[in-house]
Structures are given as C-alpha cells and as structure tokens.
Design a protein around this motif. Structure first.
Motif, PDB file in Angstrom:
ATOM      1  N   GLN A 192      -0.803  54.951  -7.289  1.00 24.69           N
ATOM      2  CA  GLN A 192       0.037  55.647  -7.051  1.00 24.69           C
ATOM      3  C   GLN A 192       1.001  54.074  -5.817  1.00 24.69           C
ATOM      4  O   GLN A 192       3.185  54.924  -5.972  1.00 24.69           O
ATOM      5  CB  GLN A 192      -0.066  56.737  -5.427  1.00 24.69           C
TER       6      GLN A 192
ATOM      7  N   LYS B 102       4.242  59.324  -1.451  1.00 32.45           N
ATOM      8  CA  LYS B 102       2.918  59.778  -2.387  1.00 32.45           C
ATOM      9  C   LYS B 102       1.419  59.262  -2.750  1.00 32.45           C
ATOM     10  O   LYS B 102       0.801  60.701  -3.366  1.00 32.45           O
ATOM     11  CB  LYS B 102       3.486  58.729  -4.065  1.00 32.45           C
ATOM     12  N   LEU B 103       1.436  58.646  -1.998  1.00 34.63           N
ATOM     13  CA  LEU B 103       0.095  58.290  -1.878  1.00 34.63           C
ATOM     14  C   LEU B 103      -0.430  59.551  -0.635  1.00 34.63           C
ATOM     15  O   LEU B 103      -2.067  59.017  -1.287  1.00 34.63           O
ATOM     16  CB  LEU B 103      -0.371  56.452  -0.858  1.00 34.63           C
TER      17      LEU B 103
ATOM     18  N   SER C  87      -6.866  56.104  -5.132  1.00 39.49           N
ATOM     19  CA  SER C  87      -5.714  57.170  -4.838  1.00 39.49           C
ATOM     20  C   SER C  87      -4.822  55.422  -4.901  1.00 39.49           C
ATOM     21  O   SER C  87      -3.706  55.581  -5.340  1.00 39.49           O
ATOM     22  CB  SER C  87      -5.527  57.933  -4.135  1.00 39.49           C
TER      23      SER C  87
ATOM     24  N   HIS D  83       6.935  55.280  -2.165  1.00 37.40           N
ATOM     25  CA  HIS D  83       5.489  54.763  -2.509  1.00 37.40           C
ATOM     26  C   HIS D  83       3.914  55.702  -1.743  1.00 37.40           C
ATOM     27  O   HIS D  83       3.275  56.498  -1.699  1.00 37.40           O
ATOM     28  CB  HIS D  83       5.239  53.715  -2.635  1.00 37.40           C
TER      29      HIS D  83
ATOM     30  N   ASP E  15      -0.694  62.575  -2.537  1.00 38.52           N
ATOM     31  CA  ASP E  15      -2.556  62.256  -3.342  1.00 38.52           C
ATOM     32  C   ASP E  15      -3.377  62.000  -2.861  1.00 38.52           C
ATOM     33  O   ASP E  15      -5.021  63.002  -3.260  1.00 38.52           O
ATOM     34  CB  ASP E  15      -2.140  60.438  -4.678  1.00 38.52           C
TER      35      ASP E  15
END
Length: 388
Positions: A337, A352-353, A333, A349, A356
């Motif tokens: 990301q 999103k991490l 991940s 960021h 995910d």
C-alpha cells in the motif's frame, strides 16, 4: 585419521567419524570424534537417532529450527485436515498439499492456463512448467492465477516420544558430551558397560539408567531462550558417579546415569544451543544437589508434570507465532500500500494502509479463507530466464 583407541560400541578403531552431541536433525552442531567408528555411527543414526528425531518433528516444525547442517525445519506432509483433503504443515502455516493447474484450448487455438497456488513463488514455478510443456505445441494466450489461503479447524497431534529407541539416543547424546570433556581413554575405563550395551544393542539395565525426568531442578544457564536445548554432564570422583541431564525445546527433560565407578576428573559442564539461530555456548555450572545413586532408582515419569511443561511450551509457542503473524501482516500491508522509494507518503496512502491492515487482521482473527488474484505479468519468466 587412525588411532589406537577403539569404538565405544564395537572392536573397530576410531576412524575420525563425527558424532553430534545434540542430534543435527534437532539443531545441534557440536561434534565429538572420540566416540565411535563410521559403521556404528551410521548404524545407530539409522536405528535410534532418526526415529527419535522423527518423533519430535512436530516440535522442530513448529519452533522453526535450523538443523546442524543448515537446513530448515522439516515440513510435516499430507496431514489429514478433517475437511476431505490433505495439507502440509510448514512451520505454523498449513498449506494445501497440492496446488491446482487447469488448461483449456480456446477456439482460436490458444491455450488458457488457470493456476491456484499457495503463494506467488509456487505459481511462478507452475507457470514455467506449463510454458515448457506447451513449447512448440501451442501459444499460451491467457493466464489467470490466484493465491489461495485456507484456514483449517484445530488440528490435533499425538506425540510418541521415541520410546526405548529415543532413550537410547538420549543416552548416546549424554555420552558424546562426556567424550568432549575428558580424555577418550578415561571414558572407556570409567563408563558403565550397561549403558554402552543399552545404547548399542538396546539391552535394558535392571534399573532405568536413562529416563524422562520431571523432578530434577535443572541448573540455571546464561541467556535463557524459550526453546533452547541444554545438555549437562556431571562427573564426581568422590561419589564415583557420572550422570547427564538433557532438556530439548525447553520442555522435554531426561536424566541418565552413565557411571558408578568413576575415578576420572570432576566435570560440571553444560552445552546450550538455540535450535532456531544455532547460537551455542559451553558453560561451567553447579550440579544439582539432590542427585545421587538412589535418585535414579526412585525417579519416575510424572504425567501431570510432563503435561504442564508441554502446555507451557505450546502456550509460549502460540504467543510467539501470533507476534510473528502480526509482524508479517504489517510488513505485507506496508509493501502493498505504501509508495516506492523517493515518493511522498500522503494521507490517502495512510488510509489505504490502515484499511488493508484492518482487513488482514480480521481475516486472521476470524480465520476467513481468502483468494487473492496474482498479476500474470509478474509470473512470466524474464527474457534472460527464457534464454537459459
């Protein structure tokens, strides 16, 4: 190399053939050159060692050993998934036994290639094969590829741990370690002829000289690891006995009587190896007080104790695999990301991490099948590879 000493199992002279103390196929590295000739080494390797190592492939595969020759753990191939297709088991990761490649000729004469693979590396190999296949026959104009992950129902294995062939291999490992710790002539004068015949020809002694042992308290050794192999050899001229203990994967235990008329030196040695890293050492240990001649006549296989030891092994293994899986999810991940080197990490960021990683965790926790598109441009060979 030539010597006046003869092979333990025949009349041939020793010829320098190396015998692994713990089987190489189980992760062993230490060897003795004082046990047998090359023909007997090959014969017994095929006759007893390979069947025994094969019977332990589930352990080797799940632990992820490195063999004594530096090879990875064996892949268990073409297992029945219970879903109408076969799978391979590479470590704890089941994989569909066969990938899928479909080709279609488009109206403009170009060729469309659709690939379903288990991972990006396999997809790259399959695409390279298709490029070679259609070289000079047509242009590949479209490529679609996806990585397919399928979770399986709980798989069951039946374990048959070598039988008589396995016990012969166990006895040979014990004898090989004795050969490392004493002079070769002392082995040939002191070791029981019955144990030699048992190893070489399967002639079973009247009493079980070598057997499973879930009663003996094995000596402690430094730096214990969860799946280690441990081999002990003890020799006592006062009692006239030589016996060995063997522990494989921290779970399977054996004991064996090697001699009853020993007049050689006293030995209390252990060889310990981690089959995952191949890190190994020898140590001097205190022999178990309870083992005497009568012990081997009364020792019996205890299914209840053996089951508890195997349950503890698979419980520890499950905990380790869950930690490894979590670490792999975090690493994957992060790489997908987070920005590249030198770029600034923003709140976007990080969000999103988190999304995910949460998605990957849910997929793993609830065992959800997934299909992940692969970027065809990353699968195409580079110009340099094309020239090869």
């Amino acid at each position: 190399m030539t010597t006046h000493l003869k092979c333990l199992y025949c009349e041939n002279p020793l010829d320098g053939s190396g015998e692994h103390v713990i089987l190489s196929a189980l992760g062993g590295k230490k060897q003795t050159h004082n046990a047998c000739c090359n023909p007997c080494n090959n014969r017994l390797g095929t006759e007893i060692d390979k069947p025994f190592a094969d019977s332990l492939q589930v352990f080797s595969n799940q632990v992820g050993i490195t063999t004594g020759r530096g090879k990875p753990a064996p892949t268990l191939r073409k297992l029945d998934s219970g879903l109408g297709y076969e799978v391979n088991l590479r470590g704890q990761k089941p994989e569909v036994a066969k990938a899928s490649v479909k080709t279609e000729t488009l109206p403009n004469g170009q060729i469309r290639v659709n690939i379903q693979a288990r991972n990006e590396e396999e997809a790259r190999r399959l695409l390279a094969a298709q490029l070679e296949r259609f070289k000079g026959k047509g242009e590949i104009g479209a490529v679609t590829a996806e990585s397919v992950s399928q979770y399986l129902p709980q798989m069951r294995f039946s374990l048959k741990l070598g039988g008589s062939l396995g016990l012969r291999s166990v006895a040979k490992m014990m004898l090989n370690y004795l050969c490392i710790n004493v002079r070769p002539d002392q082995v040939r004068l002191g070791v029981s002829a019955e144990i030699i015949k048992f190893i070489s020809a399967g002639e079973r002694p009247p009493e079980p000289w070598v057997d499973f042992d879930h009663r003996c308290v094995f000596p402690a050794t430094p730096n214990p690891q969860p799946f280690q192999h441990r081999l002990f050899v003890f020799a006592s001229p006062n009692r006239g006995l030589v016996f060995g203990l063997l522990e494989l994967f921290g779970a399977l235990r054996f004991s064996g009587l090697l001699a009853e008329t020993w007049s050689g030196p006293e030995i209390n040695r252990a060889y310990v190896i981690d089959p995952i890293t191949n890190e190994a050492f020898d140590a001097t240990v205190v022999p178990p007080a309870e083992i005497g001649r009568e012990y081997f006549a009364t020792r019996r296989f205890d299914l209840g104790v053996a089951s508890k030891q195997l349950q503890a092994f698979f419980s520890t293994l499950g905990d380790l695999q869950r930690r490894q899986n979590l670490n792999e999810m975090i690493e994957s991940s992060y790489h997908s990301q987070m920005p590249g080197e030198g770029e600034v990490i923003t709140n976007d960021h990080i969000q999103k991490l988190a999304r995910d990683l949460a998605g990957r965790f849910v997929v793993s926790l609830y065992r959800i099948d997934s299909r992940e598109p692969l970027d065809p441009t990353t699968l195409m060979p580079s110009p340099e590879e094309d020239k090869k």
